[in-house]
Design a protein around this motif. Structure first.
Motif, mmCIF file in Angstrom:
data_model
loop_
_atom_site.group_PDB
_atom_site.id
_atom_site.type_symbol
_atom_site.label_atom_id
_atom_site.label_comp_id
_atom_site.label_asym_id
_atom_site.label_seq_id
_atom_site.Cartn_x
_atom_site.Cartn_y
_atom_site.Cartn_z
ATOM 1 N N GLU A 55 -3.144 7.923 -20.046
ATOM 2 C CA GLU A 55 -3.092 8.979 -21.335
ATOM 3 C C GLU A 55 -2.594 10.422 -20.266
ATOM 4 N N GLN A 56 -2.242 11.346 -20.380
ATOM 5 C CA GLN A 56 -2.127 12.515 -20.077
ATOM 6 C C GLN A 56 -2.354 13.809 -21.701
ATOM 7 N N MET A 57 -2.519 14.822 -20.815
ATOM 8 C CA MET A 57 -2.877 16.275 -21.534
ATOM 9 C C MET A 57 -2.183 17.281 -21.377
ATOM 10 N N PRO A 67 -0.254 22.988 -16.839
ATOM 11 C CA PRO A 67 -1.389 22.220 -16.600
ATOM 12 C C PRO A 67 -1.368 20.911 -17.366
ATOM 13 N N SER A 68 -1.788 20.198 -16.319
ATOM 14 C CA SER A 68 -1.235 18.742 -16.953
ATOM 15 C C SER A 68 -3.430 17.683 -16.155
ATOM 16 N N ALA A 69 -2.953 17.367 -17.082
ATOM 17 C CA ALA A 69 -4.346 16.664 -17.392
ATOM 18 C C ALA A 69 -4.395 14.965 -17.812
ATOM 19 N N GLY A 70 -5.385 14.382 -16.751
ATOM 20 C CA GLY A 70 -5.559 13.336 -17.541
ATOM 21 C C GLY A 70 -6.801 13.050 -18.332
ATOM 22 N N VAL A 71 -6.188 11.963 -19.783
ATOM 23 C CA VAL A 71 -7.585 11.550 -20.227
ATOM 24 C C VAL A 71 -8.186 10.626 -19.364
ATOM 25 N N ASP A 72 -7.734 10.055 -19.036
ATOM 26 C CA ASP A 72 -9.230 8.972 -18.477
ATOM 27 C C ASP A 72 -9.419 8.886 -17.426
ATOM 28 N N ARG A 73 -8.497 9.971 -16.401
ATOM 29 C CA ARG A 73 -9.478 10.332 -15.243
ATOM 30 C C ARG A 73 -11.019 11.470 -15.937
ATOM 31 N N SER A 74 -10.436 12.670 -16.804
ATOM 32 C CA SER A 74 -11.472 13.173 -17.457
ATOM 33 C C SER A 74 -13.158 12.446 -18.198
ATOM 34 N N TRP A 121 0.852 -1.457 -0.105
ATOM 35 C CA TRP A 121 0.100 -0.320 -0.537
ATOM 36 C C TRP A 121 0.831 1.071 -0.155
ATOM 37 N N ARG A 122 0.357 2.308 -0.382
ATOM 38 C CA ARG A 122 0.759 3.854 -0.338
ATOM 39 C C ARG A 122 0.561 3.883 0.566
ATOM 40 N N ALA A 123 1.465 4.147 1.718
ATOM 41 C CA ALA A 123 2.030 4.896 3.453
ATOM 42 C C ALA A 123 0.613 5.664 3.348
ATOM 43 N N SER A 131 -11.702 14.420 -5.888
ATOM 44 C CA SER A 131 -10.290 13.909 -6.110
ATOM 45 C C SER A 131 -9.754 14.767 -7.259
ATOM 46 N N GLU A 132 -8.267 14.858 -7.295
ATOM 47 C CA GLU A 132 -7.367 15.984 -8.464
ATOM 48 C C GLU A 132 -7.564 14.812 -9.533
ATOM 49 N N LEU A 133 -8.110 16.000 -10.585
ATOM 50 C CA LEU A 133 -8.399 15.530 -11.514
ATOM 51 C C LEU A 133 -7.239 16.174 -12.772
ATOM 52 N N GLU A 134 -6.545 17.573 -12.367
ATOM 53 C CA GLU A 134 -5.792 17.984 -12.992
ATOM 54 C C GLU A 134 -4.993 19.177 -11.898
ATOM 55 N N GLY A 135 -3.117 19.170 -12.463
ATOM 56 C CA GLY A 135 -3.290 19.916 -11.820
ATOM 57 C C GLY A 135 -2.027 21.446 -12.624
ATOM 58 N N ILE A 136 -1.915 22.473 -11.923
ATOM 59 C CA ILE A 136 -1.447 23.424 -12.787
ATOM 60 C C ILE A 136 -0.589 23.788 -11.815
ATOM 61 N N PHE A 157 -10.882 1.682 -10.514
ATOM 62 C CA PHE A 157 -11.425 1.655 -12.297
ATOM 63 C C PHE A 157 -10.529 2.661 -12.790
ATOM 64 N N ILE A 158 -10.545 3.473 -13.558
ATOM 65 C CA ILE A 158 -9.708 3.760 -14.583
ATOM 66 C C ILE A 158 -8.843 5.344 -13.886
ATOM 67 N N PHE A 159 -9.780 5.766 -12.518
ATOM 68 C CA PHE A 159 -9.010 6.971 -11.677
ATOM 69 C C PHE A 159 -7.688 6.637 -12.172
ATOM 70 N N ARG A 160 -6.855 5.463 -10.798
ATOM 71 C CA ARG A 160 -5.604 5.192 -10.935
ATOM 72 C C ARG A 160 -4.866 4.251 -11.802
ATOM 73 N N MET A 161 -4.197 4.506 -12.662
ATOM 74 C CA MET A 161 -4.345 3.068 -13.848
ATOM 75 C C MET A 161 -2.315 2.982 -14.197
ATOM 76 N N ARG A 162 -2.228 2.372 -14.368
ATOM 77 C CA ARG A 162 -0.641 1.644 -14.547
ATOM 78 C C ARG A 162 -0.464 2.357 -15.947
ATOM 79 N N PHE A 222 3.935 5.963 -18.483
ATOM 80 C CA PHE A 222 3.237 5.018 -17.359
ATOM 81 C C PHE A 222 3.875 4.932 -15.688
ATOM 82 N N ARG A 223 2.856 4.715 -14.400
ATOM 83 C CA ARG A 223 3.489 4.693 -13.453
ATOM 84 C C ARG A 223 2.886 3.158 -12.726
ATOM 85 N N ASN A 224 4.505 2.935 -12.169
ATOM 86 C CA ASN A 224 3.724 1.056 -11.454
ATOM 87 C C ASN A 224 3.400 2.108 -9.939
HETATM 88 P P1 ATP Z 1 -2.236 11.427 -7.688
HETATM 89 O O1 ATP Z 1 -1.854 12.346 -6.459
HETATM 90 O O2 ATP Z 1 -3.189 11.025 -8.061
HETATM 91 O O3 ATP Z 1 -0.967 10.234 -7.907
HETATM 92 P P2 ATP Z 1 0.092 13.479 -9.684
HETATM 93 O O4 ATP Z 1 -0.371 14.483 -8.675
HETATM 94 O O5 ATP Z 1 1.116 11.946 -8.983
HETATM 95 O O6 ATP Z 1 -1.416 12.307 -9.287
HETATM 96 P P3 ATP Z 1 0.440 14.205 -11.761
HETATM 97 O O7 ATP Z 1 1.806 14.130 -12.364
HETATM 98 O O8 ATP Z 1 -0.060 16.159 -11.121
HETATM 99 O O9 ATP Z 1 -0.752 13.433 -10.990
HETATM 100 O O10 ATP Z 1 -0.637 14.304 -13.045
HETATM 101 C C1 ATP Z 1 -0.587 15.002 -13.856
HETATM 102 C C2 ATP Z 1 -2.389 14.160 -14.544
HETATM 103 O O11 ATP Z 1 -2.827 12.825 -14.586
HETATM 104 C C3 ATP Z 1 -3.243 14.045 -13.172
HETATM 105 O O12 ATP Z 1 -4.334 15.203 -12.370
HETATM 106 C C4 ATP Z 1 -4.337 12.468 -13.230
HETATM 107 O O13 ATP Z 1 -5.601 13.259 -14.633
HETATM 108 C C5 ATP Z 1 -3.321 12.030 -14.467
HETATM 109 N N1 ATP Z 1 -2.611 10.819 -13.762
HETATM 110 C C6 ATP Z 1 -1.308 10.810 -13.328
HETATM 111 N N2 ATP Z 1 -1.743 9.710 -12.664
HETATM 112 C C7 ATP Z 1 -2.502 8.964 -13.294
HETATM 113 C C8 ATP Z 1 -3.399 7.480 -13.071
HETATM 114 N N3 ATP Z 1 -1.811 6.604 -12.712
HETATM 115 N N4 ATP Z 1 -3.493 6.731 -13.653
HETATM 116 C C9 ATP Z 1 -4.646 8.208 -14.431
HETATM 117 N N5 ATP Z 1 -4.508 8.776 -14.891
HETATM 118 C C10 ATP Z 1 -3.629 9.493 -14.066
#
Ligand code: ATP
Length: 455
Positions: free
Chosen positions: A197-199, A306-313, A103-105, A264-269, A189-194, A180-182
């Protein structure tokens, strides 16, 4: 494990709709799936492409200070040393001593294993980058990483874009693509994937103008979601506290969405200052500064990201548009997706399978296909077919009936309030085009009579 926000669509319901209707499937499902990887099915790929198209339109097409890029996923390993990912892209990992789940601590609430309540190990840092090997020899020298973000592809191309486009500050570069993130803690579901896709946008500005541009982008990006139909009460901005900020960041806002699992986070700026360009200048030995013609000085631009996630969107658009209505026949499930996002824009439905209706129905279908994704459906009762289209968010159904054979008029039925209007076939395409483009429904098309069911 996951909480459920009261009043929001149940995540399980969304997962099951996505599977049943062909939006999203677990990856390699016949082999039991692969952790936190998903495949987009026939409707999912349309929805996802529409999300990316809408983003590109707002980020690149409609602005004169932005250009696009498509950098490779595999990059020189030094990129990730310079960016800080080799050293610091890590999460604290704890392992359950009893069931050995990891788990993530920082996701643990009460110090116990969320699965079995067992005792957890001390946290150790775990790098989230996937490694692979380039070339035929698997030694340390040939290690490359699958990119954990698309942003670095932009920074390393800063000079190429500058030289080839002769841009002046401020300007930005936009890119969509796989990252890609391990991830340690997955699920939801597709909120946190390994693999996701990002925009991402890197917007380069003169130091001193960064705060103003930061505000601009926070506003632009927030409005992008609400312009695409996400309810304002389900969106909020959260400023990062000083101790949350990366050491190089001057400011950071998250756009948060009220997902079924909570805010939860959708996009970070982020205002990343001149950190990235400086780092890559240092590690590559190439000067990545910008020559300011006005002051005749070399400067290191500041960067707003501005860093957004396609799948989270996609998940946010699905969750926000999901609706249920009780009616005589039971339950009407509707995806009230913004027209620009709907995977199928129009369905052509002959009233029945009667052979006489076939030629005209096919003629109408063929006449619309070159404009949009259009479905032809003649299976089962018309009521059921309307329901099927509502459930996948199709804005308009066009019905061909026996009267149509006489007067060459068809019925258009809209999704949200099930209003209907009859129009001559020769104005059908223009009518759909206008309505899909945002013309209010109550503007009558030429030859169209009043919408039935219109209050
Ligand atoms: P979190 O805190 O949720 O792990 P993060 O702050 O590490 O996210 P960023 O590195 O800022 O995320 O990535 C920008 C965007 O990419 C996020 O806002 C999210 O929409 C998307 N994203 C990041 N990690 C994932 C993931 N594992 N699965 C799906 N989308 C992701």
């Amino acid at each position: 494990m996951t909480e459920q926000v009261p009043g929001k669509v149940d995540m399980d319901k969304l997962v099951s709709l996505c599977k049943r209707r062909g939006f999203i499937f677990p990856s390699s499902e016949i082999y039991g799936g692969l952790g936190a990887c998903y495949d987009y099915g026939p409707l999912g790929v349309e929805l996802k492409n529409n999300v990316k198209k809408a983003w590109w339109k707002a980020a690149v097409q409609e602005r004169d200070d932005m250009v696009g890029l498509d950098a490779s996923i595999l990059m020189h390993p030094q990129v990730w040393v310079a960016s800080g990912h080799v050293e610091g892209f890590a999460d604290p990992l704890v392992e359950c001593k009893q069931c050995h789940q990891r788990w993530r601590a920082d996701h643990i609430k009460d110090g116990k294993c969320p699965a079995c309540g067992g005792e957890l190990t001390e946290p150790r840092m775990f790098n989230l980058m996937f490694k692979t090997f380039m070339g035929p020899v698997e030694d340390a020298a040939s290690v490359v990483y699958l990119r954990p973000e698309t942003a670095q592809g932009i920074f390393v191309n800063f000079q190429n874009v500058l030289n080839s486009t002769r841009r002046k500050l401020p300007f930005g570069i936009a890119q969509t693509g796989k990252s890609f993130r391990n991830e340690i803690t997955t699920g939801n579901f597709i909120f946190r994937m390994r693999e996701f896709e990002q925009m991402e946008i890197e917007y380069f500005v003169k130091p001193g103008t960064d705060e103003q541009w930061f505000k601009h982008w926070v506003e632009q990006r927030f409005n992008w979601y609400s312009n695409l139909g996400v309810k304002k009460e389900n969106l909020r901005l959260r400023q990062h506290a000083k101790d949350e900020l990366a050491h190089y960041a001057r400011d950071c806002y998250d756009i948060e969405y009220l997902f079924p699992i909570g805010w939860s986070e959708l996009e970070g700026i982020a205002n990343r200052t001149d950190f990235d360009l400086k780092q890559h200048s240092k590690y590559s030995g190439k000067d990545l500064s910008y020559f300011d013609e006005e002051t005749k000085e070399h400067i290191m631009p500041y960067v707003i990201e501005p860093s957004a996630g396609v799948d989270r969107s996609v998940l946010a658009f699905l969750a926000d548009s999901y609706d249920e209505e009780k009616d005589k026949e039971g339950l009407r499930v509707i995806l009230r997706l913004h027209y620009a996002l709907a995977p199928i824009k129009v369905a052509v439905l002959p009233l029945s399978r009667n052979e006489k209706l076939l030629p005209l129905s096919k003629e109408v279908y063929e006449s619309l296909r070159s404009c949009w994704m259009v479905q032809y459906d003649d299976a089962q009762s018309i009521g059921r077919r309307y329901r099927r289209q509502d459930e996948i968010g199709t804005p308009f159904c066009v019905t061909v009936d026996f009267q149509s054979l006489e007067d060459r008029q068809v019925t258009i039925r809209e999704r949200d309030k099930m209003r209907q209007i009859r129009v001559p076939i020769e104005v059908l395409k223009a009518t759909l085009e206008a309505k899909l483009g945002g013309e209010p429904l109550d503007v009558l098309p030429p030859g169209g009579e009043k919408w039935l069911g219109f209050e």
